[in-house]
Design an enzyme around this catalytic site. Sequence first.
Site, PDB file in Angstrom:
ATOM      1  N   SER A 161       0.406  -3.826   3.814  1.00  0.00           N
ATOM      2  CA  SER A 161       0.897  -2.509   4.216  1.00  0.00           C
ATOM      3  C   SER A 161       2.226  -2.619   4.941  1.00  0.00           C
ATOM      4  O   SER A 161       2.439  -3.534   5.746  1.00  0.00           O
ATOM      5  CB  SER A 161      -0.122  -1.814   5.119  1.00  0.00           C
ATOM      6  OG  SER A 161       0.381  -0.573   5.576  1.00  0.00           O
ATOM      7  N   GLU A 214      -8.247  -2.486  -5.959  1.00  0.00           N
ATOM      8  CA  GLU A 214      -7.286  -2.983  -4.981  1.00  0.00           C
ATOM      9  C   GLU A 214      -7.659  -4.388  -4.514  1.00  0.00           C
ATOM     10  O   GLU A 214      -8.453  -4.541  -3.590  1.00  0.00           O
ATOM     11  CB  GLU A 214      -7.231  -2.046  -3.786  1.00  0.00           C
ATOM     12  CG  GLU A 214      -6.884  -0.606  -4.143  1.00  0.00           C
ATOM     13  CD  GLU A 214      -6.778   0.259  -2.914  1.00  0.00           C
ATOM     14  OE1 GLU A 214      -5.893  -0.002  -2.078  1.00  0.00           O
ATOM     15  OE2 GLU A 214      -7.596   1.179  -2.758  1.00  0.00           O
ATOM     16  N   HIS A 232       0.822  -1.203   0.000  1.00  0.00           N
ATOM     17  CA  HIS A 232       0.000   0.000   0.000  1.00  0.00           C
ATOM     18  C   HIS A 232       0.867   1.269   0.000  1.00  0.00           C
ATOM     19  O   HIS A 232       1.967   1.279   0.573  1.00  0.00           O
ATOM     20  CB  HIS A 232      -0.889   0.010   1.241  1.00  0.00           C
ATOM     21  CG  HIS A 232      -2.342   0.139   0.932  1.00  0.00           C
ATOM     22  ND1 HIS A 232      -3.167  -0.954   0.737  1.00  0.00           N
ATOM     23  CD2 HIS A 232      -3.120   1.214   0.756  1.00  0.00           C
ATOM     24  CE1 HIS A 232      -4.389  -0.541   0.480  1.00  0.00           C
ATOM     25  NE2 HIS A 232      -4.399   0.778   0.485  1.00  0.00           N
ATOM     26  N   TYR A 237     -12.080  -1.535  -3.753  1.00  0.00           N
ATOM     27  CA  TYR A 237     -11.462  -2.800  -3.346  1.00  0.00           C
ATOM     28  C   TYR A 237     -12.125  -4.003  -4.004  1.00  0.00           C
ATOM     29  O   TYR A 237     -13.310  -3.976  -4.366  1.00  0.00           O
ATOM     30  CB  TYR A 237     -11.518  -2.951  -1.826  1.00  0.00           C
ATOM     31  CG  TYR A 237     -10.511  -2.081  -1.117  1.00  0.00           C
ATOM     32  CD1 TYR A 237      -9.305  -2.601  -0.672  1.00  0.00           C
ATOM     33  CD2 TYR A 237     -10.747  -0.731  -0.926  1.00  0.00           C
ATOM     34  CE1 TYR A 237      -8.361  -1.795  -0.037  1.00  0.00           C
ATOM     35  CE2 TYR A 237      -9.822   0.077  -0.292  1.00  0.00           C
ATOM     36  CZ  TYR A 237      -8.622  -0.467   0.142  1.00  0.00           C
ATOM     37  OH  TYR A 237      -7.698   0.334   0.755  1.00  0.00           O
TER      38      TYR A 237
END
Length: 680
Positions: free
Chosen positions: A334, A471, A282, A508
Amino acid sequence: MRARTTPRRATTIGAVLAATAALGAPVAAAAGPPAAPPVRVGVGQADITPPTGSPLGGWVRADRLGRGVHTRLMAKAIVLERGGTKVALVSVDLFAAVGGLVKEVADRTADRGFTERNVVVSASHTHAGPSGFANFSTLNTVAPSPATIGNPSSFVEFLDPKPTDRRLYTFLAQRIALALRQADRDLGPARVGWGSATLPDVTKNRSIEAHLADHGQILARGQGRPELDPDGVLHTIDPDVDVLRVDRLVRRSTPCTRQGRRTRCRRTVAVPIGGWLMFANHGTVNPSSYQFYNQDHHGPATRVFEREVRRRGKVPAARAVVGVYGNGNEGDQSAGLDEQGPEHAEEVGRAEAAAMLRAWSAAGRSMTTRPALDLRWTRVCFCGQDSSAGPTSAQPIPGLPFLTGSEEGRGPLFDLTGIPLEDQRSPVEDGFAGHGHKIAVPASSTDSYPNGAPLFTVRVRDRIIASLPGEPTVETGRRVRQRILDAIGGAGVRRVIVAGLTNEFFQYFVTPEEYARQHYEGGSQIYGTNASVLLTDALVALARNLTGRGEAPQPYDFDPRNGVVADGEPYPTGATDGRMLAQPPDGRRGGQTVPFSWQGGPGGYDKPLDTAFLTVERRVAGRWRTVSDDRWIDLRWQVDDAGRHRGEWLVPRGADAGTHRIRITANGYALTTSPFTLVR
């Protein structure tokens, strides 16, 4: 599109090239008629950093603005062409590559043979680029700041966002098209190869309970741990790094021996010019409070990669070296959960660059001039049709978790309440058809979202790139890869790579199990429980057609521009004069900052594109030598409404001591600071 090339074994010349692992080594040409023309490759790049003042795209907050610039935002492109098939692999340092903007870029380069069907544009998903350029208004949303959240009118704007900023939209279209044109004009004989590496200790899964639901473990938010994954901790992330390496073949005079005498011969030499880089992470390592336009961890990753490739390959300064880094299945991946900030972003980026260089070196051991190159494209409608897992929805609805944001940077509503709106479900199933137990957030209108999703499968040599317009989570990407490999039954394809955030942005894509948990990612999948499955079905069909095993889905007729016209006026070029306000201090050392300030114009208009705004120089033997400039990663600046600029040189550890100065080269003026001294 029908196939124009077929997978085949490398010819004799390809085998010779594959054996040329040493950089800059002569490439011998062997006899024998080629079965198909060799590949041609070109690279290009353009600065897409706009004037200051835009809300930072991705954070969705009105109080988070780009007040200055740390690392330039870039568009980078690799164009591959072989036997009449051409494909562009492009990355942009934006939170999204929206479909209308991609269509505009393709239209502007139609004379070079590009359409939206052969231009693959991936967003880095940095949360520190501008917002306001989306064709559908919901993606131009910014939440009210804590200071205005008590004002009811602030929510009116949140639920009825502003239209497209046509000035910004036009600027981005022009600049991205410039990078694509540069790459196409640069086309020349080349060789390509794939390499892979792993990077297991940089990212974490930020929605671990939703991920564990894929394994049948239903846990409340806060109860999950990576160790509970039955396939191991590494299964909660995507550690894979994939690099498509591209080298230019050039004729060069090199030392040789003829009849026992040393002389010079004209030989074909491989010169590295970059690569297409893929890793799932991310763009949120820098926090929302860091209000500088920047590439996040992508900036250090690509710049270190490019600099090291240039050094290893002894690439001339005039030859561009480009790292095209988009993003993969990063929806729940992330590197910004435990630590954030520019220092950490640099640390993460350098780790990514090291892994990418390992993959790039591995690719050098197996290069070819005659790779299989082909692609398929379609556009899928979210029209409420069935997927292989069940019905989808024709009604785009964000869920409650969208209101308080993700773990790395919650929204202003969370600032006030301290409550993340995740893991909450409606007791009524399908209050909105196809959306399960989602608690809906009202929107101004359903036509403020696109409903046509573009999809690609691109084959380069023995790998397929499969795109998703949003995403995908790690498990979504894993299922896409596995289903494609199962469907094509080999066909000479060793690996499938998922490129997320490509050619449109539907927020997403999660698995049905993750959707049911309604974490931030599931709440932000807007077309219901089975939206990702519907797109996976279409990607499987595209891949089967690409390998000669079935029909490709017919594309849905849809215009992603949504009536937005790229007719914005050019930005001004800023002030015509400036003056120094504060000089750099003496006595700083590596690891510290050197501040300085000057008076120019407001709005960030003074900054030139593609060339240096700030340049650090060191005096060596009576001459000033360039040490760094603001196209690297160690200079930043910001500007206020009165045109007062504040700059900082983030002095690298280990910087040479001595006398330095900083030059400021604006569009309309030039300044130079007083000399200052760095100490050891």
